[in-house]
Motif scaffolding. Structure first.
Motif, PDB file in Angstrom:
ATOM      1  N   TYR A  35       0.853  -1.179   0.000  1.00 58.94           N
ATOM      2  CA  TYR A  35       0.000   0.000   0.000  1.00 58.94           C
ATOM      3  C   TYR A  35       0.892   1.234   0.000  1.00 58.94           C
ATOM      4  O   TYR A  35       1.988   1.232   0.584  1.00 58.94           O
ATOM      5  N   TYR A  37       0.837   5.561   0.653  1.00 55.19           N
ATOM      6  CA  TYR A  37       0.105   6.679   1.237  1.00 55.19           C
ATOM      7  C   TYR A  37       0.835   7.973   0.919  1.00 55.19           C
ATOM      8  O   TYR A  37       2.060   8.025   0.900  1.00 55.19           O
ATOM      9  N   GLN A  39       1.163  11.911   2.251  1.00 53.27           N
ATOM     10  CA  GLN A  39       0.881  12.805   3.371  1.00 53.27           C
ATOM     11  C   GLN A  39       1.338  14.209   3.011  1.00 53.27           C
ATOM     12  O   GLN A  39       2.549  14.484   2.962  1.00 53.27           O
ATOM     13  N   THR A  43      -1.224  17.374   7.277  1.00 50.50           N
ATOM     14  CA  THR A  43      -2.494  16.665   7.109  1.00 50.50           C
ATOM     15  C   THR A  43      -2.336  15.176   7.408  1.00 50.50           C
ATOM     16  O   THR A  43      -1.221  14.673   7.541  1.00 50.50           O
ATOM     17  N   ALA A  44      -3.460  14.489   7.512  1.00 52.07           N
ATOM     18  CA  ALA A  44      -3.444  13.050   7.726  1.00 52.07           C
ATOM     19  C   ALA A  44      -3.040  12.336   6.434  1.00 52.07           C
ATOM     20  O   ALA A  44      -3.241  12.860   5.339  1.00 52.07           O
ATOM     21  N   PRO A  45      -2.463  11.151   6.542  1.00 57.48           N
ATOM     22  CA  PRO A  45      -2.138  10.388   5.336  1.00 57.48           C
ATOM     23  C   PRO A  45      -3.393  10.065   4.524  1.00 57.48           C
ATOM     24  O   PRO A  45      -4.503  10.001   5.054  1.00 57.48           O
ATOM     25  N   LEU A  47      -4.732   7.313   1.355  1.00 58.96           N
ATOM     26  CA  LEU A  47      -4.425   6.123   0.574  1.00 58.96           C
ATOM     27  C   LEU A  47      -4.271   6.479  -0.898  1.00 58.96           C
ATOM     28  O   LEU A  47      -5.175   7.065  -1.495  1.00 58.96           O
ATOM     29  N   TYR A  50      -3.579   0.738  -3.377  1.00 55.32           N
ATOM     30  CA  TYR A  50      -3.837  -0.420  -2.531  1.00 55.32           C
ATOM     31  C   TYR A  50      -3.670  -1.706  -3.333  1.00 55.32           C
ATOM     32  O   TYR A  50      -3.767  -1.703  -4.562  1.00 55.32           O
ATOM     33  N   TYR A  88       4.671   7.108   1.772  1.00 55.13           N
ATOM     34  CA  TYR A  88       5.001   5.955   2.597  1.00 55.13           C
ATOM     35  C   TYR A  88       4.486   4.671   1.945  1.00 55.13           C
ATOM     36  O   TYR A  88       3.349   4.629   1.467  1.00 55.13           O
ATOM     37  N   ALA A  99       1.309  -4.572  10.765  1.00 61.16           N
ATOM     38  CA  ALA A  99       1.648  -3.786   9.582  1.00 61.16           C
ATOM     39  C   ALA A  99       2.997  -3.110   9.803  1.00 61.16           C
ATOM     40  O   ALA A  99       3.371  -2.777  10.929  1.00 61.16           O
ATOM     41  N   PHE A 101       5.640  -0.017   8.046  1.00 58.45           N
ATOM     42  CA  PHE A 101       5.748   1.101   7.116  1.00 58.45           C
ATOM     43  C   PHE A 101       7.202   1.303   6.698  1.00 58.45           C
ATOM     44  O   PHE A 101       8.127   0.930   7.431  1.00 58.45           O
ATOM     45  N   GLY A 103      10.160   4.186   5.892  1.00 62.75           N
ATOM     46  CA  GLY A 103      10.504   5.391   6.624  1.00 62.75           C
ATOM     47  C   GLY A 103       9.968   6.676   6.001  1.00 62.75           C
ATOM     48  O   GLY A 103      10.022   7.741   6.617  1.00 62.75           O
TER      49      GLY A 103
ATOM     50  N   LEU B  45       5.482   7.327   9.866  1.00 62.12           N
ATOM     51  CA  LEU B  45       4.314   6.617  10.378  1.00 62.12           C
ATOM     52  C   LEU B  45       4.724   5.315  11.054  1.00 62.12           C
ATOM     53  O   LEU B  45       5.617   4.616  10.571  1.00 62.12           O
ATOM     54  N   TRP B  47       2.726   1.911  12.693  1.00 60.76           N
ATOM     55  CA  TRP B  47       1.510   1.171  13.019  1.00 60.76           C
ATOM     56  C   TRP B  47       1.563   0.763  14.492  1.00 60.76           C
ATOM     57  O   TRP B  47       2.603   0.322  14.990  1.00 60.76           O
ATOM     58  N   TYR B  95      -3.432   8.466  14.916  1.00 64.83           N
ATOM     59  CA  TYR B  95      -4.483   8.432  13.907  1.00 64.83           C
ATOM     60  C   TYR B  95      -5.314   7.158  14.056  1.00 64.83           C
ATOM     61  O   TYR B  95      -4.762   6.064  14.204  1.00 64.83           O
ATOM     62  N   PHE B 108      -5.245   0.906   4.828  1.00 58.84           N
ATOM     63  CA  PHE B 108      -6.173   1.817   5.485  1.00 58.84           C
ATOM     64  C   PHE B 108      -6.708   2.831   4.480  1.00 58.84           C
ATOM     65  O   PHE B 108      -5.942   3.625   3.926  1.00 58.84           O
ATOM     66  N   TRP B 111      -8.666   7.862   7.152  1.00 56.75           N
ATOM     67  CA  TRP B 111      -7.917   8.228   8.348  1.00 56.75           C
ATOM     68  C   TRP B 111      -8.637   9.377   9.062  1.00 56.75           C
ATOM     69  O   TRP B 111      -9.229  10.245   8.422  1.00 56.75           O
ATOM     70  N   GLY B 112      -8.535   9.375  10.399  1.00 55.31           N
ATOM     71  CA  GLY B 112      -9.005  10.528  11.148  1.00 55.31           C
ATOM     72  C   GLY B 112      -8.030  11.678  11.008  1.00 55.31           C
ATOM     73  O   GLY B 112      -6.983  11.544  10.368  1.00 55.31           O
TER      74      GLY B 112
END
Lengths: 110, 121
Positions: A35, A37, A39, A43-45, A47, A50, A88, A99, A101, A103, B45, B47, B95, B108, B111-112
């Motif tokens: 997956y 992502y 960012q 802000t939040a990551p 998707l 996938y 990421y 899971a 990730f 770096g 990030l 997990w 998150y 995912f 995300w919040g």
């Protein structure tokens, strides 16, 4: 140190194609989906890719993903200034039962 | 569209406890696994934990196993993270994230906005 290995930085000029690599092992990328992502700063990551190469609705087809063995790549074609962000990769790791990730790669659009 | 709203963060002393909540809406909550992912200031990030749709299966990162507990209340569409024995290295934005499927080992897709937890004396 992250389980998945990404280059810390990448760059390109508008319109160029850039690729970001993600290296893992037989316990993660080699046996599970990858997956990606995005960012944006502050802000939040989000998707981006996938199941190795699938794009969620709303993600431009300039973004594409691929996987081969224990490595994966994210390609961005027709680079735009708004693509400047951290990227990421992630995958499930079987022996860790969790899971993992990469770096993260900071993409700069010159 | 899917909404995830975290709450419960703040400043806590080392060794203290905190419970995060994540209120979910606009999807069938019980049909999906849920996860917590954190990001330390200026870092990548990480997990933290995942829970299956029914709550019957839970997964933890080695860094939090034995100290954190993930749970969910499907009647309230809410995900929780009970954090005990907190350490300075737990300082991060946490998150809440919706998994792509039921089991807890997928990516995912939502995300919040994230909530800050600061562990400091």
């Amino acid at each position: 140190q992250s389980v998945l290995t990404q280059p810390p930085s990448a760059s390109g000029t508008p319109g160029q194609r850039v690729t970001i690599s993600c290296s893992g092992s037989s316990s993660n990328i080699g046996s599970n989906y990858v997956y990606w992502y995005q960012q944006l700063p502050g802000t939040a990551p989000k998707l981006l890719i996938y199941r190795n190469n699938q794009r969620p609705s709303g993600v431009p087809d300039r973004f594409s993903g691929s996987k081969s063995g224990t490595s994966a790549s994210l390609a961005i074609s027709g680079l735009r200034s708004e693509d400047e962000a951290d990227y990421y990769c992630a995958a499930w790791h079987d022996s860790l039962s969790g899971a993992v990730f990469g770096g993260g790669t900071q993409l700069t659009v010159l | 569209e899917v909404q995830l709203l975290e709450s419960g963060g703040g400043l806590v002393q080392p060794g203290g406890s905190l419970r995060l909540s994540c209120a979910a809406s606009r999807f069938t909550f019980s049909n999906y696994a849920m996860s917590w992912v954190r990001q330390a200031p200026g870092k990548g990030l990480e997990w933290v934990s995942a829970i299956s749709g029914s709550g019957g299966y839970t997964y933890y990162a080695d860094s939090v196993r034995g100290r954190f507990t993930i749970s969910r209340d499907n009647s309230k569409n809410t995900l929780y993270l009970q954090m005990n024995s907190l350490r300075a290295e737990d300082t991060a934005v946490y998150y809440c994230a919706k998994d792509l499927d039921y089991g807890g080992n997928s990516g995912f897709d939502y995300w919040g906005q994230g909530i800050l937890v600061t562990v400091s004396s």
